[in-house]
Enzyme design. Structure first.
Site, mmCIF file in Angstrom:
data_model
loop_
_atom_site.group_PDB
_atom_site.id
_atom_site.type_symbol
_atom_site.label_atom_id
_atom_site.label_comp_id
_atom_site.label_asym_id
_atom_site.label_seq_id
_atom_site.Cartn_x
_atom_site.Cartn_y
_atom_site.Cartn_z
ATOM 1 N N ASP A 101 5.713 14.290 85.203
ATOM 2 C CA ASP A 101 5.105 15.160 84.197
ATOM 3 C C ASP A 101 5.833 14.914 82.871
ATOM 4 O O ASP A 101 5.491 13.996 82.127
ATOM 5 C CB ASP A 101 5.209 16.604 84.686
ATOM 6 C CG ASP A 101 4.443 17.591 83.819
ATOM 7 O OD1 ASP A 101 3.584 17.151 83.058
ATOM 8 O OD2 ASP A 101 4.707 18.799 83.890
ATOM 9 N N PHE A 150 -3.384 21.081 85.949
ATOM 10 C CA PHE A 150 -2.466 21.478 87.007
ATOM 11 C C PHE A 150 -3.093 21.120 88.348
ATOM 12 O O PHE A 150 -4.197 21.553 88.664
ATOM 13 C CB PHE A 150 -2.152 22.973 86.945
ATOM 14 C CG PHE A 150 -0.974 23.325 87.795
ATOM 15 C CD1 PHE A 150 0.316 23.141 87.315
ATOM 16 C CD2 PHE A 150 -1.141 23.786 89.094
ATOM 17 C CE1 PHE A 150 1.417 23.424 88.117
ATOM 18 C CE2 PHE A 150 -0.048 24.083 89.888
ATOM 19 C CZ PHE A 150 1.235 23.892 89.399
ATOM 20 N N VAL A 151 -2.401 20.307 89.108
ATOM 21 C CA VAL A 151 -2.974 19.827 90.367
ATOM 22 C C VAL A 151 -2.222 20.378 91.573
ATOM 23 O O VAL A 151 -1.030 20.670 91.497
ATOM 24 C CB VAL A 151 -3.021 18.285 90.419
ATOM 25 C CG1 VAL A 151 -4.055 17.739 89.467
ATOM 26 C CG2 VAL A 151 -1.649 17.670 90.138
#
Ligand code: XMP
Length: 179
Positions: A101, A150-151
């Site tokens: 990220d 957002f996973v």
């Protein structure tokens, strides 16, 4: 109750890609003292699938890395717990994380493992988010590049849930606040 999850990467796509990464890692580390150091908890599922595709001897290490925001500054401190990491001195270490990220976690861990006397340090990530990176870092092995959402699933959680989903998906609904 679960929120709806929209499939982003299917179970079949993940399987195929993880197999390919496993074959690549197997070829690259042939005859080398490989230790795969997985970052808890999100990378547990990819670790389990990946290592069954790596047909060369290797050790497993588990590292917990938690980041805390300072109360008075914006600086974050990464606390590293390696109770389940065997000695990495003179080992070729492959750090494995679920998602790249900002890059803060992996770049701190690279420094940490180097300080521990590793012979080499490389990185592998299942996912890499576009447009979020704060630290320059090119993962040596990357499963998929994904948009900035957002996973969850395949190890990734929201509030410690959804890790069990066999696919990677985007959380739908009011809880799906951008990361
Ligand atoms: P950095 O920013 O240091 O962080 O590269 C990597 C860690 O952040 C978490 N993360 C996520 N977890 N869905 C998740 O379940 C996401 O979309 C997401 N984005 C970042 C994750 O713990 C990862 O190891």
């Amino acid at each position: 109750m679960h929120n709806a999850v929209k499939v982003l990467i299917s179970e079949d796509e993940i399987r195929e890609r993880v197999h390919a990464l496993g074959r690549q890692i197997e070829a690259d580390y042939h005859g080398k003292p490989l230790t795969i150091a997985a970052v808890l908890t999100g990378s547990l599922i990819v670790l389990a699938d990946l290592i069954r595709r790596i047909g060369v001897p290797h050790r497993i290490a588990l590292i917990q890395a938690s980041s805390y925001k300072g109360a008075t500054t914006t600086a974050t401190t990464l606390v590293i717990n390696e109770s389940f990491a065997p000695d990495v001195a003179d080992r070729d270490v492959l750090l494995l994380d679920d998602i790249l990220d900002t890059g803060q976690t992996l770049s701190a861990l690279i420094r940490h493992v180097n300080d521990r006397g590793a012979r080499s340090v490389r990185t592998a990530v299942l996912l890499r988010k576009i447009g979020r990176q704060e630290v320059p870092l090119e993962p040596d092995y990357c499963g998929f590049t994904i948009p900035n959402a957002f996973v969850v699933g395949y190890g990734l959680d929201y509030d410690d849930d959804y890790r069990h989903l066999p696919y990677v998906g985007i959380l739908d609904g009011p809880e799906a606040t951008p990361h």
